[in-house]
Design an enzyme around this catalytic site. Structure first.
Site, PDB file in Angstrom:
ATOM      1  N   LYS A  50      31.055  21.474 -69.201  1.00 56.08           N
ATOM      2  CA  LYS A  50      32.116  21.503 -68.334  1.00 56.08           C
ATOM      3  C   LYS A  50      33.278  22.312 -69.151  1.00 56.08           C
ATOM      4  O   LYS A  50      33.505  21.808 -70.038  1.00 56.08           O
ATOM      5  CB  LYS A  50      32.456  19.971 -67.839  1.00 56.08           C
ATOM      6  CG  LYS A  50      32.686  19.721 -66.588  1.00 56.08           C
ATOM      7  CD  LYS A  50      33.099  18.085 -66.427  1.00 56.08           C
ATOM      8  CE  LYS A  50      33.207  17.701 -65.113  1.00 56.08           C
ATOM      9  NZ  LYS A  50      33.560  16.422 -64.947  1.00 56.08           N
TER      10      LYS A  50
HETATM   11  C1  E4P Z   1      34.546  15.259 -61.923  1.00 59.19           C
HETATM   12  O1  E4P Z   1      33.910  15.929 -62.334  1.00 59.19           O
HETATM   13  C2  E4P Z   1      35.601  14.538 -62.445  1.00 59.19           C
HETATM   14  O2  E4P Z   1      35.070  13.848 -63.410  1.00 59.19           O
HETATM   15  C3  E4P Z   1      36.045  13.398 -61.460  1.00 59.19           C
HETATM   16  O3  E4P Z   1      35.505  13.460 -60.328  1.00 59.19           O
HETATM   17  C4  E4P Z   1      37.572  13.010 -61.771  1.00 59.19           C
HETATM   18  O4  E4P Z   1      37.910  12.014 -60.565  1.00 59.19           O
HETATM   19  P1  E4P Z   1      39.182  11.126 -60.778  1.00 59.19           P
HETATM   20  O5  E4P Z   1      40.241  12.161 -60.233  1.00 59.19           O
HETATM   21  O6  E4P Z   1      38.951  10.127 -59.944  1.00 59.19           O
HETATM   22  O7  E4P Z   1      39.478  10.897 -62.324  1.00 59.19           O
END
Ligand code: E4P
Length: 215
Positions: free
Chosen positions: A83
């Site tokens: 990521k």
């Molecule tokens: C996705 O890869 C992220 O980890 C995640 O969906 C972020 O979500 P949040 O906005 O609830 O922290």
């Protein structure tokens, strides 16, 4: 449509896996911090548990640092996906990693142009965040609609992971729009099957069944 689970919690992953609803996993530094465990050990554990892509996020902010972290993380298991944050340094790193055959998930995407840049850099996945846009009174799902259209226009192979999902309607909209993947928190996965009429209907069937004289 593939379902990823957005968590670093092993119990949640195991439970959702028993339901057959885990095609992959996404984590981020905040989800890892909640678990209070070693980052690399946890990524290895998740990769062993899940037969699908597992996103692990870099924390460097310069391209060279991201690339080095990515190379190390991808040596943990074959199914690790790196990521990368959506910055110009992240785009630079994504380009290099894609040339090295390392799969990437460009994260923190809040505009369709950011998704276009990531796809042009060779990202395997992009993660547009719908919930965080809704939180500031923007239309998160409108972003997904635009990214789906742009990727269709140009035939990009980059898959769209609808991220920052807060409720079942986000999952429904993502499916209607034809997004490739939704990464869903455990709580929302647990809500997907629920319908009050199903509960009422089942209760009645079971009550009526008691009246059947010979079963
Ligand atoms: C996705 O890869 C992220 O980890 C995640 O969906 C972020 O979500 P949040 O906005 O609830 O922290």
């Amino acid at each position: 449509m593939k379902f990823f689970i957005d968590t670093a919690n092993l119990d949640e992953i195991k439970k959702a896996k028993e339901w057959g609803l885990v095609d992959g996993v996404t984590t981020n530094p905040s989800l890892i911090a909640k678990e209070n465990v070693s980052f690399k050990e946890r990524i290895k554990e998740i990769c062993e548990l899940v037969n699908g892509p597992v996103s692990a996020e870099v924390v460097s902010t310069d391209a060279q640092g991201m690339i080095e972290e990515a190379r190390e993380l991808s040596s943990l298991a074959d199914n690790v996906v790196i990521k990368i944050p959506m910055t110009m340094e992240g785009i630079k790193a994504t380009k290099t990693l894609s040339q090295e055959g390392i799969r990437t998930n460009v994260t923190l995407i809040f505009s369709p142009l950011q998704a276009l840049l990531a796809a042009k850099a060779g990202a395997t996945y992009v993660s547009p965040f719908v919930g965080r846009l809704d939180d500031i009174s923007h239309d998160g799902m409108a972003l997904i609609e635009q990214v789906v259209q742009i990727f269709d226009n140009y035939g990009f192979d980059t898959e769209i992971i609808v991220a920052s999902i807060r409720n079942p309607i986000h999952v429904l909209d993502a499916a209607i729009m034809g997004a490739d993947i939704a990464t869903i928190p455990f709580k929302v996965i647990s809500q997907l099957a629920k319908h009050p009429l199903t509960d009422i209907g089942l209760e009645k069937f079971l009550k009526d069944w008691e009246k059947v004289p010979e079963k």
